[in-house]
Motif scaffolding. Sequence first.
Motif, PDB file in Angstrom:
ATOM      1  N   ALA A 107      40.897  35.308  54.116  1.00  0.00           N
ATOM      2  CA  ALA A 107      39.857  34.782  54.996  1.00  0.00           C
ATOM      3  C   ALA A 107      40.475  34.109  56.210  1.00  0.00           C
ATOM      4  CB  ALA A 107      38.975  33.816  54.232  1.00  0.00           C
ATOM      5  N   LYS A 108      41.599  33.455  56.066  1.00  0.00           N
ATOM      6  CA  LYS A 108      42.248  32.715  57.158  1.00  0.00           C
ATOM      7  C   LYS A 108      42.885  33.655  58.174  1.00  0.00           C
ATOM      8  CE  LYS A 108      45.219  28.703  57.595  1.00  0.00           C
ATOM      9  NZ  LYS A 108      46.131  27.814  56.894  1.00  0.00           N
ATOM     10  N   ALA A 109      43.592  34.670  57.669  1.00  0.00           N
ATOM     11  CA  ALA A 109      44.281  35.573  58.604  1.00  0.00           C
ATOM     12  C   ALA A 109      44.219  36.974  58.054  1.00  0.00           C
ATOM     13  CB  ALA A 109      45.717  35.128  58.807  1.00  0.00           C
ATOM     14  N   GLU A 110      43.370  37.805  58.623  1.00  0.00           N
ATOM     15  CA  GLU A 110      43.159  39.158  58.106  1.00  0.00           C
ATOM     16  C   GLU A 110      44.382  40.040  58.277  1.00  0.00           C
ATOM     17  OE1 GLU A 110      39.398  39.910  60.228  1.00  0.00           O
ATOM     18  OE2 GLU A 110      38.745  40.615  58.276  1.00  0.00           O
ATOM     19  N   GLU A 111      45.032  39.955  59.419  1.00  0.00           N
ATOM     20  CA  GLU A 111      46.164  40.845  59.666  1.00  0.00           C
ATOM     21  C   GLU A 111      47.353  40.546  58.768  1.00  0.00           C
ATOM     22  OE1 GLU A 111      47.806  38.684  63.609  1.00  0.00           O
ATOM     23  OE2 GLU A 111      45.974  39.866  63.728  1.00  0.00           O
ATOM     24  N   ASP A 112      47.630  39.249  58.437  1.00  0.00           N
ATOM     25  CA  ASP A 112      48.741  38.890  57.535  1.00  0.00           C
ATOM     26  C   ASP A 112      48.276  38.867  56.079  1.00  0.00           C
ATOM     27  OD1 ASP A 112      50.067  36.418  59.832  1.00  0.00           O
ATOM     28  OD2 ASP A 112      50.463  38.568  59.681  1.00  0.00           O
ATOM     29  N   GLY A 113      46.973  38.903  55.899  1.00  0.00           N
ATOM     30  CA  GLY A 113      46.413  38.772  54.541  1.00  0.00           C
ATOM     31  C   GLY A 113      46.825  39.882  53.594  1.00  0.00           C
ATOM     32  N   ALA A 114      46.800  41.116  54.063  1.00  0.00           N
ATOM     33  CA  ALA A 114      47.135  42.242  53.181  1.00  0.00           C
ATOM     34  C   ALA A 114      48.573  42.141  52.684  1.00  0.00           C
ATOM     35  CB  ALA A 114      46.904  43.559  53.907  1.00  0.00           C
ATOM     36  N   ALA A 115      49.490  41.802  53.575  1.00  0.00           N
ATOM     37  CA  ALA A 115      50.902  41.674  53.178  1.00  0.00           C
ATOM     38  C   ALA A 115      51.097  40.470  52.263  1.00  0.00           C
ATOM     39  CB  ALA A 115      51.785  41.546  54.408  1.00  0.00           C
ATOM     40  N   MET A 116      50.390  39.388  52.588  1.00  0.00           N
ATOM     41  CA  MET A 116      50.530  38.167  51.780  1.00  0.00           C
ATOM     42  C   MET A 116      49.993  38.373  50.358  1.00  0.00           C
ATOM     43  SD  MET A 116      51.375  34.795  52.143  1.00  0.00           S
ATOM     44  CE  MET A 116      51.101  34.275  53.807  1.00  0.00           C
ATOM     45  N   VAL A 117      48.845  39.067  50.232  1.00  0.00           N
ATOM     46  CA  VAL A 117      48.256  39.310  48.905  1.00  0.00           C
ATOM     47  C   VAL A 117      49.216  40.130  48.044  1.00  0.00           C
ATOM     48  CG1 VAL A 117      46.408  40.526  47.704  1.00  0.00           C
ATOM     49  CG2 VAL A 117      45.878  39.084  49.655  1.00  0.00           C
ATOM     50  N   ALA A 118      49.765  41.176  48.600  1.00  0.00           N
ATOM     51  CA  ALA A 118      50.684  42.026  47.833  1.00  0.00           C
ATOM     52  C   ALA A 118      51.901  41.231  47.371  1.00  0.00           C
ATOM     53  CB  ALA A 118      51.109  43.228  48.673  1.00  0.00           C
ATOM     54  N   ARG A 119      52.425  40.403  48.284  1.00  0.00           N
ATOM     55  CA  ARG A 119      53.606  39.609  47.937  1.00  0.00           C
ATOM     56  C   ARG A 119      53.286  38.594  46.842  1.00  0.00           C
ATOM     57  NH1 ARG A 119      56.018  35.738  52.296  1.00  0.00           N
ATOM     58  NH2 ARG A 119      53.832  36.000  52.728  1.00  0.00           N
ATOM     59  N   ARG A 120      52.159  37.895  46.934  1.00  0.00           N
ATOM     60  CA  ARG A 120      51.776  36.915  45.912  1.00  0.00           C
ATOM     61  C   ARG A 120      51.504  37.578  44.559  1.00  0.00           C
ATOM     62  NH1 ARG A 120      51.382  31.263  47.124  1.00  0.00           N
ATOM     63  NH2 ARG A 120      51.826  31.144  49.328  1.00  0.00           N
ATOM     64  N   GLU A 121      50.869  38.723  44.570  1.00  0.00           N
ATOM     65  CA  GLU A 121      50.610  39.425  43.298  1.00  0.00           C
ATOM     66  C   GLU A 121      51.920  39.848  42.641  1.00  0.00           C
ATOM     67  OE1 GLU A 121      46.175  41.286  44.101  1.00  0.00           O
ATOM     68  OE2 GLU A 121      47.912  42.613  44.180  1.00  0.00           O
ATOM     69  N   ARG A 122      52.856  40.322  43.445  1.00  0.00           N
ATOM     70  CA  ARG A 122      54.160  40.695  42.888  1.00  0.00           C
ATOM     71  C   ARG A 122      54.864  39.471  42.294  1.00  0.00           C
ATOM     72  NH1 ARG A 122      54.737  43.986  47.496  1.00  0.00           N
ATOM     73  NH2 ARG A 122      56.007  42.374  48.478  1.00  0.00           N
ATOM     74  N   MET A 123      54.777  38.348  42.986  1.00  0.00           N
ATOM     75  CA  MET A 123      55.412  37.134  42.476  1.00  0.00           C
ATOM     76  C   MET A 123      54.777  36.707  41.147  1.00  0.00           C
ATOM     77  SD  MET A 123      55.911  34.938  46.014  1.00  0.00           S
ATOM     78  CE  MET A 123      55.770  33.417  45.145  1.00  0.00           C
ATOM     79  N   ALA A 124      53.452  36.768  41.091  1.00  0.00           N
ATOM     80  CA  ALA A 124      52.760  36.378  39.858  1.00  0.00           C
ATOM     81  C   ALA A 124      53.129  37.321  38.725  1.00  0.00           C
ATOM     82  CB  ALA A 124      51.246  36.379  40.090  1.00  0.00           C
ATOM     83  N   GLU A 125      53.162  38.624  39.011  1.00  0.00           N
ATOM     84  CA  GLU A 125      53.520  39.595  37.967  1.00  0.00           C
ATOM     85  C   GLU A 125      54.962  39.399  37.517  1.00  0.00           C
ATOM     86  OE1 GLU A 125      50.466  43.106  39.433  1.00  0.00           O
ATOM     87  OE2 GLU A 125      52.624  43.378  39.700  1.00  0.00           O
ATOM     88  N   ASP A 126      55.837  39.076  38.469  1.00  0.00           N
ATOM     89  CA  ASP A 126      57.233  38.807  38.099  1.00  0.00           C
ATOM     90  C   ASP A 126      57.340  37.565  37.226  1.00  0.00           C
ATOM     91  OD1 ASP A 126      58.746  39.921  41.248  1.00  0.00           O
ATOM     92  OD2 ASP A 126      58.064  41.046  39.484  1.00  0.00           O
ATOM     93  N   LYS A 127      56.561  36.521  37.574  1.00  0.00           N
ATOM     94  CA  LYS A 127      56.569  35.306  36.752  1.00  0.00           C
ATOM     95  C   LYS A 127      56.046  35.600  35.351  1.00  0.00           C
ATOM     96  CE  LYS A 127      56.052  31.781  40.334  1.00  0.00           C
ATOM     97  NZ  LYS A 127      55.163  30.733  40.851  1.00  0.00           N
ATOM     98  N   ILE A 128      54.989  36.394  35.285  1.00  0.00           N
ATOM     99  CA  ILE A 128      54.414  36.749  33.977  1.00  0.00           C
ATOM    100  C   ILE A 128      55.426  37.552  33.170  1.00  0.00           C
ATOM    101  CG2 ILE A 128      52.639  38.141  32.840  1.00  0.00           C
ATOM    102  CD1 ILE A 128      50.802  37.390  35.237  1.00  0.00           C
ATOM    103  N   ALA A 129      56.023  38.546  33.836  1.00  0.00           N
ATOM    104  CA  ALA A 129      57.009  39.383  33.132  1.00  0.00           C
ATOM    105  C   ALA A 129      58.191  38.544  32.668  1.00  0.00           C
ATOM    106  CB  ALA A 129      57.473  40.517  34.044  1.00  0.00           C
ATOM    107  N   ALA A 130      58.636  37.614  33.528  1.00  0.00           N
ATOM    108  CA  ALA A 130      59.762  36.750  33.146  1.00  0.00           C
ATOM    109  C   ALA A 130      59.379  35.855  31.982  1.00  0.00           C
ATOM    110  CB  ALA A 130      60.211  35.916  34.348  1.00  0.00           C
ATOM    111  N   ALA A 131      58.171  35.307  32.021  1.00  0.00           N
ATOM    112  CA  ALA A 131      57.721  34.436  30.924  1.00  0.00           C
ATOM    113  C   ALA A 131      57.603  35.227  29.627  1.00  0.00           C
ATOM    114  CB  ALA A 131      56.388  33.792  31.282  1.00  0.00           C
ATOM    115  N   GLU A 132      57.073  36.446  29.736  1.00  0.00           N
ATOM    116  CA  GLU A 132      56.957  37.273  28.525  1.00  0.00           C
ATOM    117  C   GLU A 132      58.338  37.652  27.990  1.00  0.00           C
ATOM    118  OE1 GLU A 132      52.662  39.463  29.342  1.00  0.00           O
ATOM    119  OE2 GLU A 132      54.515  40.584  29.698  1.00  0.00           O
TER     120      GLU A 132
END
Length: 175
Positions: A107-132
């Motif tokens: 909502a804050k920045a549409e043009e950077d939003g798509a790249a930011m979402v992908a990066r945050r999801e990857r980080m969360a998945e990496d954290k989950i995978a590391a925790a598992e």
Amino acid sequence: MRDTLTILASGSEYAEPAAMGLDSYQWVGLAMLVLIGVFIWKKVPGIVTGGLDARIAEIRQQLDEAKSLRSEAEALRDEYAAKIANAEKDAEAMMENASREADAILAKAEEDGAAMVARRERMAEDKIAAAEREAVEDVRARAVEAATAASGQLIAAKHDSEADAKLADEVISSL
């Protein structure tokens, strides 16, 4: 009492062994009575039953120890199952949090939003995978430690010098 001379089938005679008026079978019976009397006098049956009772108590103690080891292993298994369940809940919470952050950034920045979402999801998945991975590795390490300790105790309890000698004899005979 029998006659001390016996005639063989070939016709020759031989003397039956006898001493002090008793034949050989009577001496054997008398010797057995004396032997049984000595056993009773020296309390051999009590010694034998005492040894058997001690062995029974030792076996019972080993069974109780095995039961306690099993219950400890089951408790460890349950504990780590709960940790894995908590890690999954935390992973879900992380995913929800990452999704909310991604929506705010979008909502804050549409043009950077798509790249930011992908990066945050990857980080969360990496954290989950590391925790598992960490939880699974921790469970495996605990299971190996428990199995090693139980095996060591069982081997120490069951493997004695007689078993060593038997094993050495088998190895030598196989060569």
